[in-house]
Structures are given as structure tokens and as C-alpha cells.
Design a protein around this motif. Structure first.
Motif, PDB file in Angstrom:
ATOM      1  N   LYS A  58       0.829  -1.216   0.000  1.00  0.00           N
ATOM      2  CA  LYS A  58       0.000   0.000   0.000  1.00  0.00           C
ATOM      3  C   LYS A  58       0.861   1.264   0.000  1.00  0.00           C
ATOM      4  O   LYS A  58       0.615   2.193  -0.769  1.00  0.00           O
ATOM      5  CB  LYS A  58      -0.939  -0.009   1.218  1.00  0.00           C
ATOM      6  CG  LYS A  58      -1.932  -1.146   1.232  1.00  0.00           C
ATOM      7  CD  LYS A  58      -2.909  -1.034   2.379  1.00  0.00           C
ATOM      8  CE  LYS A  58      -2.249  -1.077   3.747  1.00  0.00           C
ATOM      9  NZ  LYS A  58      -1.530  -2.362   3.974  1.00  0.00           N
ATOM     10  N   THR A  60       4.057   1.657  -0.834  1.00  0.00           N
ATOM     11  CA  THR A  60       4.815   1.775  -2.078  1.00  0.00           C
ATOM     12  C   THR A  60       3.920   2.280  -3.197  1.00  0.00           C
ATOM     13  O   THR A  60       4.335   3.103  -4.033  1.00  0.00           O
ATOM     14  CB  THR A  60       5.413   0.410  -2.465  1.00  0.00           C
ATOM     15  OG1 THR A  60       6.241  -0.058  -1.404  1.00  0.00           O
ATOM     16  CG2 THR A  60       6.245   0.520  -3.748  1.00  0.00           C
ATOM     17  N   PHE A  61       2.668   1.815  -3.228  1.00  0.00           N
ATOM     18  CA  PHE A  61       1.710   2.259  -4.248  1.00  0.00           C
ATOM     19  C   PHE A  61       1.455   3.765  -4.135  1.00  0.00           C
ATOM     20  O   PHE A  61       1.444   4.481  -5.141  1.00  0.00           O
ATOM     21  CB  PHE A  61       0.405   1.479  -4.090  1.00  0.00           C
ATOM     22  CG  PHE A  61      -0.712   1.984  -4.944  1.00  0.00           C
ATOM     23  CD1 PHE A  61      -0.724   1.756  -6.306  1.00  0.00           C
ATOM     24  CD2 PHE A  61      -1.754   2.707  -4.381  1.00  0.00           C
ATOM     25  CE1 PHE A  61      -1.748   2.231  -7.105  1.00  0.00           C
ATOM     26  CE2 PHE A  61      -2.785   3.191  -5.169  1.00  0.00           C
ATOM     27  CZ  PHE A  61      -2.778   2.949  -6.534  1.00  0.00           C
ATOM     28  N   ALA A  64       4.302   5.648  -5.379  1.00  0.00           N
ATOM     29  CA  ALA A  64       4.332   5.616  -6.842  1.00  0.00           C
ATOM     30  C   ALA A  64       3.397   6.673  -7.427  1.00  0.00           C
ATOM     31  O   ALA A  64       3.742   7.354  -8.395  1.00  0.00           O
ATOM     32  CB  ALA A  64       3.943   4.228  -7.340  1.00  0.00           C
ATOM     33  N   LEU A 174      -5.779  -3.209  -2.326  1.00  0.00           N
ATOM     34  CA  LEU A 174      -4.654  -3.899  -2.938  1.00  0.00           C
ATOM     35  C   LEU A 174      -4.667  -5.388  -2.615  1.00  0.00           C
ATOM     36  O   LEU A 174      -4.718  -5.778  -1.438  1.00  0.00           O
ATOM     37  CB  LEU A 174      -3.326  -3.291  -2.469  1.00  0.00           C
ATOM     38  CG  LEU A 174      -2.730  -2.221  -3.412  1.00  0.00           C
ATOM     39  CD1 LEU A 174      -3.602  -0.963  -3.369  1.00  0.00           C
ATOM     40  CD2 LEU A 174      -1.308  -1.893  -3.040  1.00  0.00           C
ATOM     41  N   ASN A 204      -1.436  -6.271  -7.121  1.00  0.00           N
ATOM     42  CA  ASN A 204      -0.059  -5.755  -7.064  1.00  0.00           C
ATOM     43  C   ASN A 204       0.961  -6.881  -7.235  1.00  0.00           C
ATOM     44  O   ASN A 204       0.624  -8.062  -7.155  1.00  0.00           O
ATOM     45  CB  ASN A 204       0.146  -5.042  -5.725  1.00  0.00           C
ATOM     46  CG  ASN A 204       1.415  -4.191  -5.726  1.00  0.00           C
ATOM     47  OD1 ASN A 204       1.939  -3.820  -6.778  1.00  0.00           O
ATOM     48  ND2 ASN A 204       1.924  -3.887  -4.541  1.00  0.00           N
ATOM     49  N   ALA A 241       3.540  -1.831  -8.149  1.00  0.00           N
ATOM     50  CA  ALA A 241       3.797  -0.568  -7.452  1.00  0.00           C
ATOM     51  C   ALA A 241       5.295  -0.291  -7.368  1.00  0.00           C
ATOM     52  O   ALA A 241       5.734   0.854  -7.511  1.00  0.00           O
ATOM     53  CB  ALA A 241       3.180  -0.610  -6.055  1.00  0.00           C
ATOM     54  N   SER A 259       4.689  -0.942 -15.698  1.00  0.00           N
ATOM     55  CA  SER A 259       4.106  -1.115 -14.357  1.00  0.00           C
ATOM     56  C   SER A 259       2.582  -1.121 -14.401  1.00  0.00           C
ATOM     57  O   SER A 259       1.922  -1.601 -13.477  1.00  0.00           O
ATOM     58  CB  SER A 259       4.582   0.011 -13.438  1.00  0.00           C
ATOM     59  OG  SER A 259       3.909   1.235 -13.750  1.00  0.00           O
ATOM     60  N   LEU A 261       0.694   1.489 -14.113  1.00  0.00           N
ATOM     61  CA  LEU A 261       0.116   2.551 -13.298  1.00  0.00           C
ATOM     62  C   LEU A 261      -0.737   3.515 -14.125  1.00  0.00           C
ATOM     63  O   LEU A 261      -1.803   3.939 -13.654  1.00  0.00           O
ATOM     64  CB  LEU A 261       1.225   3.324 -12.563  1.00  0.00           C
ATOM     65  CG  LEU A 261       0.743   4.455 -11.645  1.00  0.00           C
ATOM     66  CD1 LEU A 261      -0.064   3.899 -10.478  1.00  0.00           C
ATOM     67  CD2 LEU A 261       1.931   5.273 -11.123  1.00  0.00           C
TER      68      LEU A 261
END
Length: 588
Positions: A58, A60-61, A64, A174, A204, A241, A259, A261
Motif C-alpha cells: 500500500k 509503495t503504491f 508511486a 490492494l 499488485n 507498485a 508497471s 500505473l
């Protein structure tokens, strides 16, 4: 499709134009009404809460999304305190404590307050930590919220996350490609449904899997969400992430694309516009259109009034002011009735608090009896510590369970009262306009806004005694020097008195907090109704005064005046068309 931020800028531009017209037309209440609408839209915030079991990535996300390693992350369950990240021109970190105190700290000091290692069991009594960061992603009012993971060995982490659920606008949940959905996650998802209008699912750690395995993991996650958590047809976005953060930090567009994202941010942007954002923007447009209608009516009155013979105009102005005085008395009567109705909202509060206090006093007292029976051989000091810890924990849990119940019932009661009195004010404005229509043949929009129950709360709970430093506590002295089976019965009696005192004290705090909020909401609501009615009266009165004044001007000045009114009317019509066009875009 226009982005949420682009449409928001256009709406704010048109509201600014309406506010400028209101000031020129000497309608301060209307100018204030529009200014508040603009401020509300400009300050619009959206709580985007990142949720999930511990070690799902979470933090790290969130890093990001922000494009920087702002929040601490590690290989062990780390986050233990809710952390909110909002937009700010410079980086700031503020710790908010349970007792209401606040402390600015450096980013390097943040782990000492939000991590289990730096703040075990929340020994520092931290409520949350607020960060400000100059990310464009946050500039339009999005607040990213990092929560402790559920299902870890630290029960207080799970508790803190559950407590935050009522503040969720939308949730990002996540999942992990290397671990199946757990039972605690399924239970948590059931709770999320009660609060979040939208839940985004992210699978993730896809960088751990080969391409063909990713598809299998997605299918398995979709099936599990449907069967175990009741989320049929969930749209799960696969994402890394870790790779996204590295791509953002290194400004590596290839890594960022890999990734995945960007797919999530596109989905989120569409949601902000089509669902949540659309409602906010539409409300602002409708406020602007309501103000345009009132300003247009004022100009119509003024235009018609200046063409009347002087004697007839003076007679109609007299009729108008008599009508206003009659309706003012009705409004004053409504104000007193409203104050009486608000007392019923206080009674709803009291009906919840009194039985709660009695039942919890009985329940926690029985808990102490059971604890003593099971631990009577403990030394007195340990027994006292056991009792005090249990009492504080039990009372805190009871109040946390009570607050959502009271919140819902008080809001419902308050809403019913305010809805009735919004109707009464609508009727008063309609009467004003109906009678004005007989004089000047005009029309105007009604008023339907109901002021919501304020969410601002200064509530915190207090435990423990306020002993004088000069006077010894006989119970504590006994606990230190006597064994449990001797000191125990006396300690139990004193602990039951403590339960009663702590419940009474904290029920008092709860009562005061809600009473203050009810009072503030009622004050704001009455002010808004009064301002609205005054605005309708004020706009008409000012237009009549200008028309009367123009009767003393020359024919040339009068023609210039009429041409100016026509120009203002055309400009206002253009603003109206712009707002209606924006409404159509928002609906699309």
C-alpha cells in the motif's frame, strides 16, 4: 472527454463572473452565496483511501502515485497510524495527537510516529499524521490516505483501519499476486461496502509473474472476490507498485508503462469526473444558475419600474415594502419554531447516551469481576494495571462503536428538521415573488439548500485520575505492598467506581461535542435561510431604488442607463448559456 480539473476551472470562471455581476448589482448576500459556492468547489476534497492486508504494498503504491519515496516502507508490517497526504506548495509533516495537540516534525521524524517500530501499540497516542506535498496529482483536492494493514499480528493496526472506514469517499484495495485473498480481507471488504461509493481493485506485484501467470492470477482474484466477498464482475487492474515507483523516480516512461500505473490513473480520472466529480460540479453550476436567475429578475424589475409613471411607481414600491414587512414577521415566527424543533435533535442524542452509559457500566463492571476471579493470585500492582488497561480499552471500544450510531441518528433527525424549514423559506420566497409578480410581472427561482450536519469534531476521550501530587492514593499504596488476594477486593470496588467516573466523564465529552456541532449546524442553517430571504428582498428593493433614482435623470442619461441594463442582461445570458453548456458536458 474534458478532464475533471478542466471542467472545474471553467465552472470557477463562470462563478467568478456571476459574483462580479452580483457585486455590481449591489446584492452582497448573492455575491457571498456565489463566493461560498466557488470556495467549496475550489477546496473540494476527496478522501481516496488505500486499504488492504499488511504487506500488500500500500505505501509503495502511494509513493508511486506521488512520484517520490515520501512515506516509509519496509519488509515488515510497518504502518501503524493513518497517514494523510494532501497538496501543499512545500513539504510539511504534522502529527495530530488523540488529545488534540499538534506537532510539526521533519519527514525524517515521521517513522517515529507512524510505524510499529517507532510507536509500538501507539504508545505516543497519535491520532493521525498529515503530510503536505507538491504533487499535481493532489492539486485538485484528492487526499491520499495510507492505512495500517488488516490481519497483521498487531491488532491495534487492524482496529485503526476499521475506525477510518466512515471517512472513505473511494477505496483502493490492494491484492497481491503472490498471496491468495485471506479470510480477514474478505471480512474487511464486507465492511468497505457500507462506506465506499466506489472500490478499485489492484492486483499488485505482477512483476513477480510471467505474462501467462498474470492472466490466471487475475481470473482467480476475480472469482475469489465474487464468491467470497460478493464483488461480482470486479474490474481488477494488474500493477507493479515497485516498478511504478522506480519509473516515476527515474522518469523512465517505459518502466512506468510496464508497471501499468497509467491504466489505473486513467480509470480514477474517469471516476472523478463521471461519478463523484460530476455531482460536485453540477451542484456548483446549479448554484450559479440560481444566482443568474435572481440577477436577471432584478434587472427585469428595474427595467419595468423605470418606465412607470412616478406616482404609480411610488405606490408599487409602498406595496412591496408592506408585503416584505408582513412576510418578515412570518419568518421571525418560523425562527422561534425552528429553535424548538432543534431541541428534539438534542433529545435524540440523549436517548442514545443514557442507556449506553448504564449498560456499559454494568458490562465492564462484570468484566472486572471475571478478571479478578481469573487473576486473584497476581500481585496487587499487576492486578491494578490489568484492571486499568482493560477499563480503558473497553470504554474506548464501546465509544468507537457508539459514535457511528449516534452520528447517523443525529444527522437523520437534523436533516428532517432542516428539510421542513427549507420548505418554509421556499414558501416565503414564493409568496414574495407571487405578490411581486402581481406588481411587476416577474418570476424567480426557489431555494432548496439544506445545510448538512457539520463533521467538525474536537472529541477525544480521557482516562485516569487527577490525583494531587501531595496526596497519596491509598488504593495504589495497597496494590504495591499487599498481595492480590488481600488488596484485590478493595481494588475491584475502586475500579468499579473508576468505570462509573470514566464513563460519566467521557459521556459528558461526547454530549458536549455533539451539542456544539448541532448548535453550529443550526446556526449556519438559520443564517443561510435568512441570507437567502434577505437576498430576494434586497435585490428587488435595490432595483426599485435605482429605478426611482433614474426618474430624476435627463432623457439622455436614461437612455444610457437602459442601454447599460440591456448590455448587462446580454452578458448575464451568456454566462447562463455557458453554465448550462457545462452542465451538459458534466452529464456526458
Amino acid at each position: 472527454m474534458d478532464s475533471y480539473s478542466d471542467l472545474k476551472k471553467e465552472v470557477l470562471k463562470e462563478l467568478l463572473a456571476v459574483g462580479s455581476f452580483a457585486s455590481q448589482r449591489e446584492a452582497p448576500h448573492l455575491a457571498s452565496y456565489i463566493r461560498e459556492a466557488g470556495e467549496k468547489l475550489g477546496q473540494d476534497v476527496f478522501n481516496l483511501v488505500v486499504l488492504g492486508e499488511f504487506k500488500r504494498g500500500k505505501t509503495t503504491f502511494i509513493n508511486a502515485l506521488l512520484g517520490a519515496e515520501l512515506l516509509p516502507s519496509a519488509v515488515v508490517p510497518l504502518t501503524s497510524i493513518v497517514t494523510m497526504v494532501r497538496y501543499g506548495e512545500i513539504v510539511k509533516a504534522e502529527v495530530v495527537f488523540l488529545n488534540g495537540d499538534r506537532l510539526y516534525v521533519s519527514l525524517a521524524e515521521v517513522p517515529g510516529y507512524v510505524t510499529e517500530e517507532g510507536n509500538p501499540g501507539n504508545a505516543k497516542k497519535v491520532k493521525l499524521v498529515q503530510l503536505e506535498y507538491p504533487s499535481l496529482y493532489l492539486k485538485e483536492g484528492v487526499i491520499l490516505i495510507d492505512t495500517p494493514g488488516v490481519g497483521s499480528v498487531y491488532q491495534n493496526n487492524t482496529d485503526e483501519t476499521y475506525k477510518f472506514l466512515p471517512k472513505v469517499d473511494a477505496a483502493i484495495f490492494l491484492l497481491s499476486s503472490d498471496q491468495p485473498l485471506s479470510r480477514s480481507e474478505c471480512s474487511f471488504l464486507e465492511e468497505i461496502k457500507r462506506y465506499s461509493v466506489k472500490t478499485f481493485f489492484i492486483l499488485n506485484k505482477i512483476d513477480y509473474l510471467e505474462q501467462r501467470d498474470r492472466l490466471e492470477a487475475l481470473k482467480f482474484a476475480e472469482r475469489t472476490l465474487a464468491e467470497k466477498a460478493g464483488f461480482d464482475g470486479a474490474n481488477i487492474i494488474p500493477l507493479s507498485a515497485k516498478m511504478a515507483l522506480e519509473g516515476r523516480v527515474k522518469n523512465d516512461s517505459r518502466m512506468l508503462a510496464e508497471s501499468n500505473l497509467p491504466e489505473f490513473t486513467n480509470v480514477l480520472e474517469r471516476f472523478l469526473l463521471t461519478e463523484k466529480g460530476a455531482a460536485v460540479l453540477a451542484a456548483a453550476c446549479n448554484r450559479g444558475l440560481s444566482a443568474v436567475d435572481e440577477l436577471t429578475v432584478g434587472m427585469q424589475i428595474e427595467f419595468k419600474a423605470q418606465a412607470l409613471p412616478l406616482e404609480e411607481l411610488q405606490s408599487k414600491i409602498g406595496l412591496f415594502h408592506q408585503m416584505v414587512e408582513d412576510l418578515r414577521r412570518d419568518q421571525e415566527d418560523n425562527r422561534y419554531i425552528f429553535q424548538g424543533e432543534i431541541k428534539k435533535v438534542y433529545s435524540v442524542l440523549e436517548k442514545e447516551i443514557m442507556p449506553f452509559q448504564e449498560s456499559q457500566n454494568d458490562k465492564i463492571g462484570k468484566d472486572i469481576d471475571v478478571l479478578f476471579t481469573e487473576n486473584k493470585n497476581l500481585p496487587g500492582r499487576q492486578l491494578l494495571k490489568l484492571f486499568e488497561t482493560h477499563i480503558e480499552s473497553a470504554i474506548m471500544e464501546a465509544f468507537e462503536n457508539l459514535k457511528p450510531v449516534i452520528e447517523e441518528k443525529v444527522k437523520d433527525a437534523f436533516g428532517k428538521v432542516t428539510a421542513r424549514f427549507s420548505d418554509k423559506t421556499n414558501k416565503a420566497v414564493e409568496d414574495l415573488l407571487a405578490q411581486s409578480a402581481k406588481i411587476f410581472k416577474i418570476d424567480i427561482q426557489g431555494f432548496t439548500k439544506t445545510e448538512p450536519f457539520t463533521d467538525e469534531s474536537r472529541l477525544y476521550f480521557v482516562f485516569g485520575e487527577e490525583q494531587s501530587m501531595l496526596l497519596p492514593d491509598p488504593v495504589r499504596i495497597g496494590a504495591i505492598f499487599l498481595p492480590g488476594f488481600i488488596a484485590g477486593p478493595k481494588i475491584v470496588r475502586e475500579m468499579k467506581k473508576k468505570i462509573e467516573r470514566d464513563l460519566d466523564r467521557n459521556c459528558g465529552r461526547l454530549r458536549t461535542d455533539y451539542s456544539d456541532r448541532i448548535s453550529e449546524s443550526a446556526r449556519r442553517f438559520q443564517k443561510e435561510l435568512a441570507d437567502k430571504y434577505a437576498s430576494a428582498v434586497e435585490g428587488t428593493a435595490a432595483a426599485l431604488a435605482r429605478a426611482l433614482m433614474m426618474r430624476e435623470k435627463s432623457e439622455i442619461e436614461l437612455n444610457e442607463y437602459r442601454a447599460g441594463l440591456d448590455k448587462q442582461k446580454d452578458l448575464l445570458e451568456d454566462v447562463s448559456l455557458q453554465l448550462k453548456g457545462l452542465l451538459e458536458k458534466i452529464k456526458i
